[in-house]
Motif scaffolding. Structure first.
Motif, PDB file in Angstrom:
ATOM      1  N   MET A  92      48.152  48.109  34.548  1.00 33.01           N
ATOM      2  CA  MET A  92      48.425  46.652  34.509  1.00 33.01           C
ATOM      3  C   MET A  92      47.686  46.103  35.765  1.00 33.01           C
ATOM      4  SD  MET A  92      52.505  47.142  34.173  1.00 33.01           S
ATOM      5  CE  MET A  92      52.971  45.670  32.768  1.00 33.01           C
ATOM      6  N   GLU A  93      47.621  46.492  36.639  1.00 30.49           N
ATOM      7  CA  GLU A  93      46.841  45.853  37.848  1.00 30.49           C
ATOM      8  C   GLU A  93      45.306  45.739  37.407  1.00 30.49           C
ATOM      9  OE1 GLU A  93      47.184  47.551  41.646  1.00 30.49           O
ATOM     10  OE2 GLU A  93      45.961  45.930  42.672  1.00 30.49           O
ATOM     11  N   ARG A  94      44.762  46.680  37.054  1.00 34.71           N
ATOM     12  CA  ARG A  94      43.429  46.528  36.822  1.00 34.71           C
ATOM     13  C   ARG A  94      43.158  45.649  35.636  1.00 34.71           C
ATOM     14  NH1 ARG A  94      41.914  50.962  33.455  1.00 34.71           N
ATOM     15  NH2 ARG A  94      43.206  52.053  35.065  1.00 34.71           N
ATOM     16  N   THR A  95      44.030  45.611  34.748  1.00 41.95           N
ATOM     17  CA  THR A  95      43.716  44.533  33.404  1.00 41.95           C
ATOM     18  C   THR A  95      44.015  43.139  34.157  1.00 41.95           C
ATOM     19  OG1 THR A  95      45.016  46.281  32.105  1.00 41.95           O
ATOM     20  CG2 THR A  95      44.838  43.947  31.423  1.00 41.95           C
ATOM     21  N   VAL A  96      44.829  43.034  34.890  1.00 37.91           N
ATOM     22  CA  VAL A  96      44.992  41.561  35.540  1.00 37.91           C
ATOM     23  C   VAL A  96      43.815  41.222  36.126  1.00 37.91           C
ATOM     24  CG1 VAL A  96      46.489  39.933  36.773  1.00 37.91           C
ATOM     25  CG2 VAL A  96      47.539  41.650  35.331  1.00 37.91           C
ATOM     26  N   ARG A  97      43.528  42.016  37.213  1.00 42.49           N
ATOM     27  CA  ARG A  97      42.530  41.672  38.094  1.00 42.49           C
ATOM     28  C   ARG A  97      41.130  41.497  37.342  1.00 42.49           C
ATOM     29  NH1 ARG A  97      44.142  41.749  43.131  1.00 42.49           N
ATOM     30  NH2 ARG A  97      45.406  43.203  44.060  1.00 42.49           N
ATOM     31  N   GLU A  98      40.830  42.241  36.202  1.00 43.71           N
ATOM     32  CA  GLU A  98      39.583  42.119  35.528  1.00 43.71           C
ATOM     33  C   GLU A  98      39.729  40.698  34.854  1.00 43.71           C
ATOM     34  OE1 GLU A  98      38.684  46.767  34.205  1.00 43.71           O
ATOM     35  OE2 GLU A  98      39.376  45.346  32.530  1.00 43.71           O
ATOM     36  N   LYS A  99      40.994  40.335  34.285  1.00 50.24           N
ATOM     37  CA  LYS A  99      41.177  38.908  33.553  1.00 50.24           C
ATOM     38  C   LYS A  99      40.792  37.718  34.655  1.00 50.24           C
ATOM     39  CE  LYS A  99      42.003  36.842  29.927  1.00 50.24           C
ATOM     40  NZ  LYS A  99      41.259  37.081  28.584  1.00 50.24           N
ATOM     41  N   VAL A 100      41.549  37.943  35.767  1.00 50.29           N
ATOM     42  CA  VAL A 100      41.336  36.933  36.904  1.00 50.29           C
ATOM     43  C   VAL A 100      39.938  36.726  37.152  1.00 50.29           C
ATOM     44  CG1 VAL A 100      41.741  36.436  39.189  1.00 50.29           C
ATOM     45  CG2 VAL A 100      43.563  37.294  37.774  1.00 50.29           C
ATOM     46  N   ALA A 101      38.965  38.087  37.179  1.00 50.18           N
ATOM     47  CA  ALA A 101      37.692  37.808  37.666  1.00 50.18           C
ATOM     48  C   ALA A 101      36.739  37.296  36.374  1.00 50.18           C
ATOM     49  CB  ALA A 101      37.157  39.234  37.895  1.00 50.18           C
ATOM     50  N   ALA A 102      37.222  37.555  35.338  1.00 52.34           N
ATOM     51  CA  ALA A 102      36.740  36.723  34.131  1.00 52.34           C
ATOM     52  C   ALA A 102      36.896  35.324  33.795  1.00 52.34           C
ATOM     53  CB  ALA A 102      36.790  37.558  32.989  1.00 52.34           C
ATOM     54  N   ASN A 103      37.984  35.137  34.541  1.00 51.80           N
ATOM     55  CA  ASN A 103      38.462  33.475  34.320  1.00 51.80           C
ATOM     56  C   ASN A 103      37.941  32.440  35.108  1.00 51.80           C
ATOM     57  OD1 ASN A 103      40.665  33.330  32.363  1.00 51.80           O
ATOM     58  ND2 ASN A 103      41.668  32.158  33.761  1.00 51.80           N
TER      59      ASN A 103
END
Ligand code: DC
Length: 231
Positions: free
Chosen positions: A220-231
């Motif tokens: 979960m943490e990895r997924t959210v961090r990737e999304k934040v970075a892509a945003n």
């Protein structure tokens, strides 16, 4: 890729049946990310508790609507502890009994209650930097949430987890009965007319039956961090 800009960060929606580990995981994930944790189940439980105290029947929609209008629900954080306040009263413990849990399943199916809490939840989460856990966050409350998870686990495993929790709290309950109650609650939550428990099409499904909390948390943490970075 650039998504919607929110003031405090992305919105993370975590849905799934009771006992899938939503609460523990949301709490840990929120701490790791520095996000605010909104436990929407606790909000429905607070309504159920207040309805019960006022002698309001589960089917009495006008009285429930009126109750919700008078009810202010807030979360108050003190370090690790997050208290639920209903009209200023700390109801964190009272809302966790089995009895209130079953009543909540019925109360949360009522349209006036869902409408009132939907408005409150949207207001609490709209600026982002939040993780909301519930049953209809990714489908109804924030269908445009940047990250959606649907957590599941077998009914037996969820019943066993719930039984362990109750036993540790000093309650005497049978394992079989606890599993049956989990199955019964699932049925109520999935079959109701308004905002039934349903996986959003774009939700990431995680079955935690044989995974540790740490393993799920990492994904979960990895997924959210990737999304934040892509945003
Ligand atoms: O997650 P919980 O066990 O505290 O939820 C209590 C009840 O509230 C459960 O029967 C499902 C319902 N609920 C809901 O209908 N919608 C939500 N967003 C959260 C909980």
């Amino acid at each position: 890729m650039s998504g919607k800009q929110r003031v405090n960060g992305v919105i993370v929606a975590i849905d799934g049946p009771s006992g899938a580990g939503k609460s523990s995981l949301t709490k840990l994930l929120a701490a790791r990310l520095g996000y605010v944790h909104i436990d929407t189940g606790a909000m429905f439980r607070a309504v159920a508790l207040m309805a019960r105290r006022s002698g309001i029947a589960c089917e009495d929609d006008p009285a429930l609507a009126e109750l919700c209008q008078r009810l202010e629900i807030r979360f108050q954080r003190e370090g690790e502890i997050c208290r639920v306040l209903a009209n200023g009263e700390d109801v964190s413990t009272a809302i966790r009994s089995e009895e209130i849990g079953l009543l909540t399943s019925c109360i949360s199916a009522r349209k006036p209650v869902r409408d009132a809490l939907l408005a409150m939840q949207r207001k609490m989460g709209e600026e982002g930097g939040v993780i909301l856990e519930g049953r209809d966050i990714g489908t109804v409350v924030f269908p445009d949430a940047e990250v959606k998870f649907f957590l599941s686990a077998s009914a037996e495993e969820r019943g066993r987890r719930r039984w362990k929790e109750l036993t540790e709290r000093g309650e005497t309950v049978s394992l079989q009965e606890t599993i049956e109650k989990v199955i019964c609650r699932d049925r109520q939550d999935e079959s109701r007319e308004h905002a039934p428990l349903r996986k959003a099409e774009d939700a990431i499904v995680i079955d935690s039956t044989s995974l540790s909390i740490e393993q799920v948390l990492e994904v979960m943490e990895r997924t959210v961090r990737e999304k934040v970075a892509a945003n």
